[in-house]
Scaffold this motif. Structure first.
Motif, PDB file in Angstrom:
ATOM      1  N   UNK A 130       0.830  -1.205   0.000  1.00  0.00           N
ATOM      2  CA  UNK A 130       0.000   0.000   0.000  1.00  0.00           C
ATOM      3  C   UNK A 130       0.868   1.260   0.000  1.00  0.00           C
ATOM      4  N   UNK A 131       1.927   1.255   0.808  1.00  0.00           N
ATOM      5  CA  UNK A 131       2.820   2.414   0.844  1.00  0.00           C
ATOM      6  C   UNK A 131       3.441   2.658  -0.532  1.00  0.00           C
ATOM      7  N   UNK A 132       3.920   1.586  -1.153  1.00  0.00           N
ATOM      8  CA  UNK A 132       4.540   1.732  -2.466  1.00  0.00           C
ATOM      9  C   UNK A 132       3.572   2.271  -3.504  1.00  0.00           C
ATOM     10  N   UNK A 133       2.357   1.720  -3.513  1.00  0.00           N
ATOM     11  CA  UNK A 133       1.351   2.188  -4.472  1.00  0.00           C
ATOM     12  C   UNK A 133       1.034   3.658  -4.257  1.00  0.00           C
ATOM     13  N   UNK A 134       1.071   4.110  -3.003  1.00  0.00           N
ATOM     14  CA  UNK A 134       0.727   5.504  -2.698  1.00  0.00           C
ATOM     15  C   UNK A 134       1.775   6.489  -3.193  1.00  0.00           C
ATOM     16  N   UNK A 135       2.998   6.007  -3.460  1.00  0.00           N
ATOM     17  CA  UNK A 135       4.050   6.903  -3.964  1.00  0.00           C
ATOM     18  C   UNK A 135       4.427   6.561  -5.402  1.00  0.00           C
ATOM     19  N   UNK A 136       3.520   5.877  -6.104  1.00  0.00           N
ATOM     20  CA  UNK A 136       3.694   5.689  -7.535  1.00  0.00           C
ATOM     21  C   UNK A 136       4.417   4.445  -7.987  1.00  0.00           C
ATOM     22  N   UNK A 137       4.670   3.506  -7.090  1.00  0.00           N
ATOM     23  CA  UNK A 137       5.305   2.252  -7.504  1.00  0.00           C
ATOM     24  C   UNK A 137       4.302   1.360  -8.234  1.00  0.00           C
ATOM     25  N   UNK A 138       4.793   0.614  -9.211  1.00  0.00           N
ATOM     26  CA  UNK A 138       4.013  -0.499  -9.728  1.00  0.00           C
ATOM     27  C   UNK A 138       3.923  -1.549  -8.622  1.00  0.00           C
ATOM     28  N   UNK A 139       2.893  -2.378  -8.666  1.00  0.00           N
ATOM     29  CA  UNK A 139       2.596  -3.285  -7.554  1.00  0.00           C
ATOM     30  C   UNK A 139       2.468  -4.720  -8.044  1.00  0.00           C
ATOM     31  N   UNK A 140       2.925  -5.663  -7.204  1.00  0.00           N
ATOM     32  CA  UNK A 140       2.708  -7.085  -7.473  1.00  0.00           C
ATOM     33  C   UNK A 140       2.623  -7.838  -6.152  1.00  0.00           C
ATOM     34  N   UNK A 141       1.751  -8.831  -6.108  1.00  0.00           N
ATOM     35  CA  UNK A 141       1.665  -9.746  -4.962  1.00  0.00           C
ATOM     36  C   UNK A 141       1.576 -11.153  -5.529  1.00  0.00           C
ATOM     37  N   UNK A 142       2.613 -11.952  -5.297  1.00  0.00           N
ATOM     38  CA  UNK A 142       2.637 -13.313  -5.835  1.00  0.00           C
ATOM     39  C   UNK A 142       3.603 -14.154  -5.011  1.00  0.00           C
ATOM     40  N   UNK A 143       3.559 -15.468  -5.224  1.00  0.00           N
ATOM     41  CA  UNK A 143       4.455 -16.380  -4.515  1.00  0.00           C
ATOM     42  C   UNK A 143       3.800 -16.980  -3.281  1.00  0.00           C
ATOM     43  N   UNK A 144       4.466 -17.982  -2.714  1.00  0.00           N
ATOM     44  CA  UNK A 144       3.981 -18.652  -1.507  1.00  0.00           C
ATOM     45  C   UNK A 144       3.811 -17.629  -0.383  1.00  0.00           C
ATOM     46  N   UNK A 145       2.585 -17.468   0.162  1.00  0.00           N
ATOM     47  CA  UNK A 145       2.380 -16.471   1.222  1.00  0.00           C
ATOM     48  C   UNK A 145       3.015 -16.849   2.556  1.00  0.00           C
ATOM     49  N   UNK A 146       3.528 -18.062   2.661  1.00  0.00           N
ATOM     50  CA  UNK A 146       4.163 -18.560   3.884  1.00  0.00           C
ATOM     51  C   UNK A 146       3.176 -18.558   5.046  1.00  0.00           C
ATOM     52  N   UNK A 147       3.616 -19.066   6.190  1.00  0.00           N
ATOM     53  CA  UNK A 147       2.700 -19.263   7.313  1.00  0.00           C
ATOM     54  C   UNK A 147       3.332 -18.762   8.606  1.00  0.00           C
ATOM     55  N   UNK A 148       2.617 -17.888   9.284  1.00  0.00           N
ATOM     56  CA  UNK A 148       3.066 -17.407  10.585  1.00  0.00           C
ATOM     57  C   UNK A 148       2.745 -18.447  11.645  1.00  0.00           C
ATOM     58  N   UNK A 149       3.699 -18.736  12.516  1.00  0.00           N
ATOM     59  CA  UNK A 149       3.451 -19.687  13.597  1.00  0.00           C
ATOM     60  C   UNK A 149       2.281 -19.209  14.455  1.00  0.00           C
ATOM     61  N   UNK A 150       1.368 -20.118  14.741  1.00  0.00           N
ATOM     62  CA  UNK A 150       0.184 -19.812  15.557  1.00  0.00           C
ATOM     63  C   UNK A 150      -0.652 -18.688  14.953  1.00  0.00           C
ATOM     64  N   UNK A 152      -3.649 -16.779  13.705  1.00  0.00           N
ATOM     65  CA  UNK A 152      -5.016 -16.903  14.209  1.00  0.00           C
ATOM     66  C   UNK A 152      -6.012 -16.992  13.049  1.00  0.00           C
ATOM     67  N   UNK A 153      -6.750 -18.097  12.961  1.00  0.00           N
ATOM     68  CA  UNK A 153      -7.644 -18.314  11.816  1.00  0.00           C
ATOM     69  C   UNK A 153      -8.800 -17.326  11.747  1.00  0.00           C
ATOM     70  N   UNK A 154      -9.172 -16.730  12.891  1.00  0.00           N
ATOM     71  CA  UNK A 154     -10.308 -15.806  12.860  1.00  0.00           C
ATOM     72  C   UNK A 154     -10.017 -14.539  12.060  1.00  0.00           C
ATOM     73  N   UNK A 155      -8.726 -14.279  11.763  1.00  0.00           N
ATOM     74  CA  UNK A 155      -8.383 -13.118  10.939  1.00  0.00           C
ATOM     75  C   UNK A 155      -8.597 -13.385   9.448  1.00  0.00           C
ATOM     76  N   UNK A 156      -8.800 -14.635   9.084  1.00  0.00           N
ATOM     77  CA  UNK A 156      -9.157 -14.949   7.706  1.00  0.00           C
ATOM     78  C   UNK A 156      -8.018 -15.321   6.791  1.00  0.00           C
ATOM     79  N   UNK A 157      -6.783 -14.989   7.170  1.00  0.00           N
ATOM     80  CA  UNK A 157      -5.619 -15.387   6.394  1.00  0.00           C
ATOM     81  C   UNK A 157      -5.621 -14.892   4.956  1.00  0.00           C
TER      82      UNK A 157
END
Length: 209
Positions: A130-150, A152-157
């Motif tokens: 979000x910060x990058x997009x706000x200052x004019x960067x091109x954006x990408x989100x891809x790849x294995x999102x990995x897993x945080x230990x513990x 919390x599933x209620x956040x939706x992941x």
């Protein structure tokens, strides 16, 4: 939600942009700054950094800077996974907390790097994108999102992030749409003036001798 005594003022990031309009700015922005999902002081992340580095190598063109959180940066095996692909590896340092002054320059360091790069990417949609997009960067989100230990599933992941912001996922994202979404999520429309902030928080003007 029926709550009282709450004010919408937007993210601290938008005030930094006002305070530092030229910090890190370059006439020509180059390369990609890539933020792998990171752990924090109480929980680490499980994932294959070598595999992620190989995928980044396949997708990105030009120079790539990998920015690790200080915990991952302190791990030589994680750094090596990215350095072995020829990537520059940096860290913005600690983020600090409300109780100490550590990380006071974290956002300034991040702003400097984002304004120097043409593109920002991560394996999870988060504040850096979000910060990058706000200052004019091109954006990408891809790849294995990995897993945080513990985690919390209620956040939706990851499923929740994909459901809420499908337009911001992929190796190529509409830059205009990304910028609009970033401005909305960061609360640009709710930025308060200095006088409004003084009134909200009860701050008094201080005269300097």
């Amino acid at each position: 939600m029926g709550r009282r005594g709450h004010y919408l003022i937007g993210a601290p990031w938008i005030y930094l942009l006002d305070l530092e309009p030229d910090l890190g700015a370059k006439a020509k922005r180059e390369g990609t700054i890539w933020y792998p999902f990171h752990g924090w002081e109480k929980h680490s992340v499980r994932g294959d950094h070598a595999r992620l580095a190989a995928e980044i190598k396949d997708v990105e063109s030009g120079r790539v800077t990998i920015c690790l959180y200080w915990l991952e940066f302190a791990n030589p095996d994680i750094r090596q996974a990215y350095e072995s692909q020829g990537f520059r590896v940096i860290s913005h340092g600690e983020r600090g907390s409300r109780w100490d002054g550590a990380g006071r320059d974290f956002l300034r360091k991040q702003l400097t790097q984002l304004r120097r790069h043409r593109r920002v990417a991560s394996n999870r949609l988060g504040s850096a994108v979000f910060y990058g997009a706000s200052v004019g960067c091109e954006v990408a989100v891809y790849g294995d999102p990995m897993q945080l230990e513990d985690e919390r599933p209620e956040y939706g992941g990851t499923a929740r992030r994909l459901r809420l912001w499908p337009e911001l996922h992929g190796v190529r994202v509409d830059p205009e749409l990304a910028g609009q979404t970033a401005r909305r999520e960061l609360g640009f429309d709710y930025q308060a003036t200095p006088e409004e902030l003084r009134r909200m928080f009860g701050w008094e003007r201080v005269r300097c001798a």
